[in-house]
Motif scaffolding. Structure first.
Motif, mmCIF file in Angstrom:
data_model
loop_
_atom_site.group_PDB
_atom_site.id
_atom_site.type_symbol
_atom_site.label_atom_id
_atom_site.label_comp_id
_atom_site.label_asym_id
_atom_site.label_seq_id
_atom_site.Cartn_x
_atom_site.Cartn_y
_atom_site.Cartn_z
ATOM 1 N N PRO A 1 -1.431 -8.035 -7.607
ATOM 2 C CA PRO A 1 -2.306 -7.043 -6.975
ATOM 3 C C PRO A 1 -2.007 -5.611 -7.420
ATOM 4 C CG PRO A 1 -1.477 -8.595 -5.349
ATOM 5 C CD PRO A 1 -0.702 -8.834 -6.600
ATOM 6 N N THR A 2 -0.727 -5.285 -7.557
ATOM 7 C CA THR A 2 -0.371 -3.928 -7.976
ATOM 8 C C THR A 2 -0.815 -3.664 -9.403
ATOM 9 O OG1 THR A 2 1.567 -3.994 -6.522
ATOM 10 C CG2 THR A 2 1.541 -2.309 -8.241
ATOM 11 N N ALA A 3 -0.538 -4.620 -10.305
ATOM 12 C CA ALA A 3 -0.934 -4.442 -11.706
ATOM 13 C C ALA A 3 -2.455 -4.385 -11.833
ATOM 14 C CB ALA A 3 -0.363 -5.586 -12.546
ATOM 15 N N TYR A 4 -3.148 -5.226 -11.060
ATOM 16 C CA TYR A 4 -4.615 -5.216 -11.123
ATOM 17 C C TYR A 4 -5.165 -3.861 -10.703
ATOM 18 C CZ TYR A 4 -9.486 -6.177 -10.046
ATOM 19 O OH TYR A 4 -10.863 -6.121 -10.000
ATOM 20 N N ARG A 5 -4.638 -3.321 -9.627
ATOM 21 C CA ARG A 5 -5.134 -2.018 -9.170
ATOM 22 C C ARG A 5 -4.877 -0.940 -10.209
ATOM 23 N NH1 ARG A 5 -3.961 0.898 -3.306
ATOM 24 N NH2 ARG A 5 -4.743 2.976 -3.875
ATOM 25 N N LEU A 6 -3.680 -0.939 -10.781
ATOM 26 C CA LEU A 6 -3.354 0.060 -11.805
ATOM 27 C C LEU A 6 -4.249 -0.088 -13.025
ATOM 28 C CD1 LEU A 6 0.559 0.047 -11.650
ATOM 29 C CD2 LEU A 6 -0.951 1.897 -10.935
ATOM 30 N N LEU A 7 -4.341 -1.306 -13.563
ATOM 31 C CA LEU A 7 -5.122 -1.524 -14.773
ATOM 32 C C LEU A 7 -6.614 -1.280 -14.540
ATOM 33 C CD1 LEU A 7 -3.320 -4.723 -16.132
ATOM 34 C CD2 LEU A 7 -3.117 -2.384 -16.995
ATOM 35 N N HIS A 8 -7.099 -1.713 -13.388
ATOM 36 C CA HIS A 8 -8.522 -1.522 -13.077
ATOM 37 C C HIS A 8 -8.864 -0.036 -12.998
ATOM 38 C CE1 HIS A 8 -11.973 -1.174 -10.240
ATOM 39 N NE2 HIS A 8 -12.439 -2.174 -10.993
ATOM 40 N N ASP A 9 -8.032 0.722 -12.285
ATOM 41 C CA ASP A 9 -8.305 2.154 -12.156
ATOM 42 C C ASP A 9 -8.113 2.884 -13.476
ATOM 43 O OD1 ASP A 9 -8.771 1.551 -9.554
ATOM 44 O OD2 ASP A 9 -7.081 2.669 -8.728
ATOM 45 N N MET A 10 -7.110 2.458 -14.251
ATOM 46 C CA MET A 10 -6.908 3.085 -15.563
ATOM 47 C C MET A 10 -8.118 2.827 -16.467
ATOM 48 S SD MET A 10 -2.879 2.178 -16.224
ATOM 49 C CE MET A 10 -3.021 2.520 -17.981
ATOM 50 N N TRP A 11 -8.638 1.611 -16.440
ATOM 51 C CA TRP A 11 -9.809 1.281 -17.261
ATOM 52 C C TRP A 11 -11.016 2.125 -16.850
ATOM 53 C CZ3 TRP A 11 -11.161 -0.984 -21.616
ATOM 54 C CH2 TRP A 11 -12.490 -1.351 -21.810
ATOM 55 N N ASP B 1 0.818 -1.216 0.000
ATOM 56 C CA ASP B 1 0.000 0.000 0.000
ATOM 57 C C ASP B 1 0.850 1.263 0.000
ATOM 58 O OD1 ASP B 1 -2.253 -1.539 -0.006
ATOM 59 O OD2 ASP B 1 -2.641 -1.364 2.149
ATOM 60 N N HIS B 2 2.075 1.156 0.466
ATOM 61 C CA HIS B 2 2.937 2.338 0.501
ATOM 62 C C HIS B 2 3.245 2.875 -0.896
ATOM 63 C CE1 HIS B 2 4.602 1.232 4.757
ATOM 64 N NE2 HIS B 2 3.421 1.810 4.801
ATOM 65 N N ILE B 3 3.142 2.017 -1.901
ATOM 66 C CA ILE B 3 3.449 2.463 -3.261
ATOM 67 C C ILE B 3 2.482 3.547 -3.711
ATOM 68 C CG2 ILE B 3 3.509 1.754 -5.688
ATOM 69 C CD1 ILE B 3 4.566 -0.909 -4.829
ATOM 70 N N PHE B 4 1.218 3.420 -3.342
ATOM 71 C CA PHE B 4 0.182 4.333 -3.839
ATOM 72 C C PHE B 4 0.055 5.532 -2.902
ATOM 73 C CE2 PHE B 4 -0.842 0.020 -5.214
ATOM 74 C CZ PHE B 4 -0.877 0.201 -6.595
ATOM 75 N N PHE B 5 1.075 6.369 -2.906
ATOM 76 C CA PHE B 5 1.072 7.542 -2.043
ATOM 77 C C PHE B 5 0.351 8.727 -2.681
ATOM 78 C CE2 PHE B 5 4.936 7.698 -4.593
ATOM 79 C CZ PHE B 5 4.917 8.987 -5.101
ATOM 80 N N SER B 6 -0.055 8.588 -3.946
ATOM 81 C CA SER B 6 -0.745 9.666 -4.655
ATOM 82 C C SER B 6 -1.817 9.062 -5.550
ATOM 83 C CB SER B 6 0.248 10.488 -5.490
ATOM 84 O OG SER B 6 -0.417 11.405 -6.338
ATOM 85 N N SER B 7 -2.860 9.856 -5.830
ATOM 86 C CA SER B 7 -3.906 9.403 -6.747
ATOM 87 C C SER B 7 -3.440 9.461 -8.198
ATOM 88 C CB SER B 7 -5.169 10.262 -6.563
ATOM 89 O OG SER B 7 -4.864 11.632 -6.823
ATOM 90 N N SER B 8 -2.360 10.182 -8.454
ATOM 91 C CA SER B 8 -1.782 10.250 -9.796
ATOM 92 C C SER B 8 -0.780 9.114 -9.962
ATOM 93 C CB SER B 8 -1.083 11.596 -10.017
ATOM 94 O OG SER B 8 -0.370 11.588 -11.241
ATOM 95 N N TYR B 9 -1.175 8.118 -10.764
ATOM 96 C CA TYR B 9 -0.303 6.966 -10.936
ATOM 97 C C TYR B 9 0.952 7.319 -11.730
ATOM 98 C CZ TYR B 9 -4.101 4.143 -9.071
ATOM 99 O OH TYR B 9 -5.060 3.609 -8.251
ATOM 100 N N LEU C 1 -5.736 11.826 -18.701
ATOM 101 C CA LEU C 1 -4.376 12.139 -19.147
ATOM 102 C C LEU C 1 -3.345 11.400 -18.300
ATOM 103 C CD1 LEU C 1 -4.645 15.984 -19.840
ATOM 104 C CD2 LEU C 1 -4.545 14.126 -21.517
ATOM 105 N N ASP C 2 -3.644 11.271 -17.022
ATOM 106 C CA ASP C 2 -2.739 10.547 -16.125
ATOM 107 C C ASP C 2 -2.626 9.090 -16.555
ATOM 108 O OD1 ASP C 2 -1.205 10.290 -13.539
ATOM 109 O OD2 ASP C 2 -2.847 8.888 -13.160
ATOM 110 N N SER C 3 -3.739 8.475 -16.924
ATOM 111 C CA SER C 3 -3.726 7.079 -17.353
ATOM 112 C C SER C 3 -2.990 6.915 -18.678
ATOM 113 C CB SER C 3 -5.158 6.558 -17.478
ATOM 114 O OG SER C 3 -5.804 6.571 -16.218
ATOM 115 N N LEU C 4 -3.209 7.843 -19.602
ATOM 116 C CA LEU C 4 -2.513 7.773 -20.889
ATOM 117 C C LEU C 4 -1.002 7.946 -20.709
ATOM 118 C CD1 LEU C 4 -4.960 9.839 -23.141
ATOM 119 C CD2 LEU C 4 -4.534 7.376 -23.254
#
Length: 405
Positions: free
Chosen positions: A352-362, A153-161, A375-378
């Protein structure tokens, strides 16, 4: 080294009656092999004892003919001394015409090794006491404040991936440099030169420090240069944890970034458990056990296990060094442990990390996300593609280099 060629005959370009201008050489005997090389050029080769005896004669100023005659008188066998001289030339252990002799000292060559004094300071006894205290304090704080313990969880310190990825990349660059600097300084304290290069492990770009002269150093003195990178990672985790602890109330952003970088460093340190790769732990084990190419021997042991199960003839293990064959019997199982550890890390961290990133990007790209979110996802997709392209380019270069070798 033995040959039926008469010691009085010479290959073109080899003068048997003229002393060979060898560079300053170092000799390291282990078991029935002698490593000979020159710190001036960082070129080293393994010789049998009788070959090393001849090289020592040449280094003492005897002509090739004199060395061959002394060898024949002592052992009752002739030797192709011209072939030996040509091999020394190919290894760049012979000075070219007009080249001045390098100074004496651990470094050799025309210039002294830089940062040698700093290396001795960084790895002095007082420094190690300080490292131990810092690490112990960090562990104590993790016990006292459990949320300081590195976790995904420490990786996601910001809403901007994109910011997360960039910050982790930018933040890891100096930590990677510190890892390699510790390798280099540990070698330079012994008077060894080092080279930094970019390499690849699986699909990841990595920095690599080459300490070619380490093979000419007494075995027990090699351990610290090999382990120095892991020491740097441990210190980095400790310091980042302590900074996060000190700033978690006053500046939550700084604390979050420190914890994110500490977790990324933990993952990099855990990488050492991938025993099927040539990690620092692998190099350390190989050095302690006196192996030559343990990775290749252990890989063939595993292949033979598969071949036996499929009814195919086994590979010939006699092509490997006897020490490698003996150690590979149990190290092959350690490689399997490395594969299991990798799968565990993949399932517990990467997925888990990739799933969270891909899910939120989608969701951002297909839902009602803001323009900034899209724009953040792109941008994150472009960064991922750029890393993939860089790895493919490096892999292609490695294949071309291997093909031309």
């Amino acid at each position: 080294m033995h040959s039926s060629t008469d010691s009085g005959s010479a290959a073109p370009g080899v003068d048997l009656d003229r002393a060979v201008p060898l560079r300053r050489l170092v000799y390291l005997q282990e078991a029935d092999e002698v490593t000979i090389g020159s710190p001036e050029t960082d070129t080293y080769a393994v010789f049998p004892p009788d070959g090393a005896e001849l090289v020592r004669m040449l280094a003492d100023g005897r002509t090739p003919r004199e060395a061959a005659e002394r060898y024949e008188a002592a052992h009752g066998e002739s030797v192709d001394i011209a072939d030996l001289v040509e091999a020394l030339v190919e290894l760049d252990l012979v000075r070219s015409a007009g080249e001045p002799a390098g100074p004496d000292g651990p470094a050799g060559g025309g210039t002294p090794v830089r940062w040698q004094r700093l290396g001795r300071l960084v790895f002095s006894r007082p420094a190690f006491v300080g490292y131990a205290l810092v690490t112990a304090l960090a562990v104590a704080e993790m016990i006292r404040v459990p949320r300081l313990v590195p976790r995904v969880d420490h990786i996601f310190f910001s809403s901007s991936y994109t910011l997360v990825v960039l910050m982790l990349f930018v933040g890891q660059v100096p930590l990677l440099a510190l890892h390699e600097a510790f390798h280099a300084l540990a070698g330079r304290r012994l008077g060894l030169r080092s080279r930094l290069s970019v390499g690849r492990r699986l699909v990841y770009l990595v920095l690599e420090t080459s300490l070619d002269g380490l093979v000419g150093v007494e075995r027990r003195k090699r351990y610290l240069p090999i382990m120095a990178g892991m020491l740097a990672d441990t210190l980095a985790i400790a310091v980042l944890t302590l900074v996060a602890d000190l700033t978690r109330d006053a500046n939550a952003v700084v604390a979050s970034i420190c914890l994110a970088m500490a977790y990324a460093t933990v993952l990099r340190l855990a990488w050492q458990g991938f025993f099927y790769l040539r990690t620092d732990l692998y190099v350390l084990l190989s050095t302690i056990l006196g192996c030559v190419n343990l990775h290749a021997a252990a890989a063939d042991v595993l292949r033979n296990a598969v071949r036996r199960g499929t009814g195919r003839p086994p590979l010939d293990l006699s092509v490997h060094h006897p020490v490698d064959r003996r150690v590979a019997r149990w190290y092959a199982w350690l490689m399997l442990v490395g594969y299991v550890f990798t799968l565990t890390m993949f399932a517990g961290v990467v997925v888990p990390t990739a799933y969270r990133l891909l899910h939120d990007m989608w969701l951002r790209l297909t839902g009602q996300a803001s323009l900034a979110g899209r724009l953040d996802s792109l941008a994150l997709m472009l960064l991922s593609a750029a890393q993939t392209v860089a790895v493919l380019v490096l892999a292609a270069r490695e294949r071309r280099a291997a093909a031309s070798a």
